[in-house]
Design an enzyme around this catalytic site. Structure first.
Site, short mmCIF file in Angstrom:
data_model
loop_
_atom_site.label_atom_id
_atom_site.label_comp_id
_atom_site.label_asym_id
_atom_site.label_seq_id
_atom_site.Cartn_x
_atom_site.Cartn_y
_atom_site.Cartn_z
CG HIS A 275 -2.56 22.38 50.19
ND1 HIS A 275 -3.18 23.00 51.39
CD2 HIS A 275 -1.50 23.40 49.78
CE1 HIS A 275 -2.28 24.02 51.92
NE2 HIS A 275 -1.39 24.07 50.94
C1 BDR Z 1 -4.79 24.87 47.36
O1 BDR Z 1 -4.37 26.06 46.48
C2 BDR Z 1 -3.36 25.92 45.55
O2 BDR Z 1 -2.36 26.80 45.78
C3 BDR Z 1 -2.70 24.47 45.81
O3 BDR Z 1 -2.40 23.78 44.77
C4 BDR Z 1 -3.93 23.87 46.74
O4 BDR Z 1 -5.06 23.12 45.76
C5 BDR Z 1 -4.42 25.29 48.71
O5 BDR Z 1 -4.84 26.35 49.18
#
Ligand code: BDR
Ligand code: CA
Length: 311
Positions: free
Chosen positions: A241
């Site tokens: 992400h």
């Molecule tokens: C986001 O949530 C976190 O777990 C990850 O680091 C990312 O920023 C994805 O939904």
């Protein structure tokens, strides 16, 4: 042009890769890293941020600890994805570089107040608590903010922590609401984008093949958090992400989206934290962000491999 950035983050393996990308890229100048509670509690996110800076060979990076809980709710964490430390996977030595004394929000306010107009881009990789607190306490800092580029939300993909809510927005929906209503230039990397940036085997092998500590750690982090997402989605890899935020600053042409209105659900128990994205322009509400919808995933992973290999 080099962009001056502040990275607000809750590391998190994918946050870690985002920080590595930023610290290895001449297009961005990291003024400081502000930690927030999110994937794991603040005591761990600030520590993890320092571990990553040391891994990158940049122990001089300023790291600050910020808010330890959302504005109006108890903290929800994601150890089920990231492990107990937030950076589970490889063995990690505790950091030796210092944590700055000043609170992250105070530092952010001081830095933005002292900066000329439009000088600083905020890159947010976690819940928006620090940013919303700073904007509420010192609205005059807005003039120095060129843009906020954030990972959060989702529309066509739905959510990942509830059927309709993405983790970063869900954890602190009141903070997200403040940011989305701020009137600031906003670019959003939702799950619609990040679920196309999958850590397939050849892509992770490319990290491992670097033969460096950074390459090995990145591959091991990816191996760890992949397990959860692969099982959940039945996909050939996990979404990476947060590095999309930094990649956007370096190679904006890798992304495409629409300038639309997005509102945050803050009251409904059922849909709390949903990013209600008017992708089809049916609401008549004013657009308030660039909501990305697509990514050149090969270009994104090529960029990561190229830059991380320099560390
Ligand atoms: C986001 O949530 C976190 O777990 C990850 O680091 C990312 O920023 C994805 O939904
Ligand atoms: Ca994150």
């Amino acid at each position: 042009m080099t962009r001056n950035i502040i990275i607000d983050t809750d590391p998190g393996q994918d946050d870690a890769v985002a920080i590595l990308l930023a610290l290895s890229s001449p297009e961005v100048n990291v003024l400081g890293i502000t930690a927030v509670a999110g994937n794991v509690p603040l005591a761990l996110t600030q520590k993890n941020a320092r571990i990553v800076c040391e891994l990158a060979g940049k122990p001089e990076t300023l790291v600050f600890a910020g808010c330890d809980a959302p504005l109006a709710r108890p903290l929800v964490t994601a150890e089920h994805v990231h492990g107990k430390t937030g950076l589970d996977g490889p063995q990690l030595a505790p950091p030796t570089m210092p944590l700055q004394d000043q609170h992250a929000v105070d530092w952010m306010i001081d830095t933005l107040k002292a900066a000329p107009d439009n000088l600083i881009t905020l890159c947010t990789l976690g819940p928006l608590t620090n940013i919303a607190t700073a904007l509420t306490r010192a609205p005059e800092i807005k003039s120095a903010i060129a843009e906020i580029v954030l990972m959060g939300g989702g529309y066509f993909e739905g959510g990942n922590i509830t059927p309709v809510a993405e983790f970063n927005i869900y954890v602190d929906p009141e903070a997200a609401d403040i940011v989305f209503k701020s009137g600031l230039k906003l670019t959003v990397m939702p799950l619609d984008v990040t679920h196309k940036a999958l850590t397939t085997k050849p892509r992770v092998d490319a990290f491992r093949a670097m033969g460096t500590e950074v390459g090995r750690m990145t591959a091991e982090w990816t191996d760890f958090f992949e397990r959860f997402d692969k099982e959940k989605y039945g996909s050939e890899g996990a979404p990476l992400h947060d590095p999309t935020v930094i990649a956007y600053l370096i190679r904006p042409e890798l992304f495409s989206g629409r300038h639309i209105n997005v509102e945050i659900e803050t009251t409904s128990d059922l849909t709390l934290g949903m990013t209600v994205a008017d992708w089809w322009g049916v609401s008549g509400r004013e657009p308030n962000c660039m909501f990305m919808g697509d990514i050149d995933a090969d270009g994104f992973f090529d960029l990561l491999a190229e830059r991380l290999a320099t560390l």
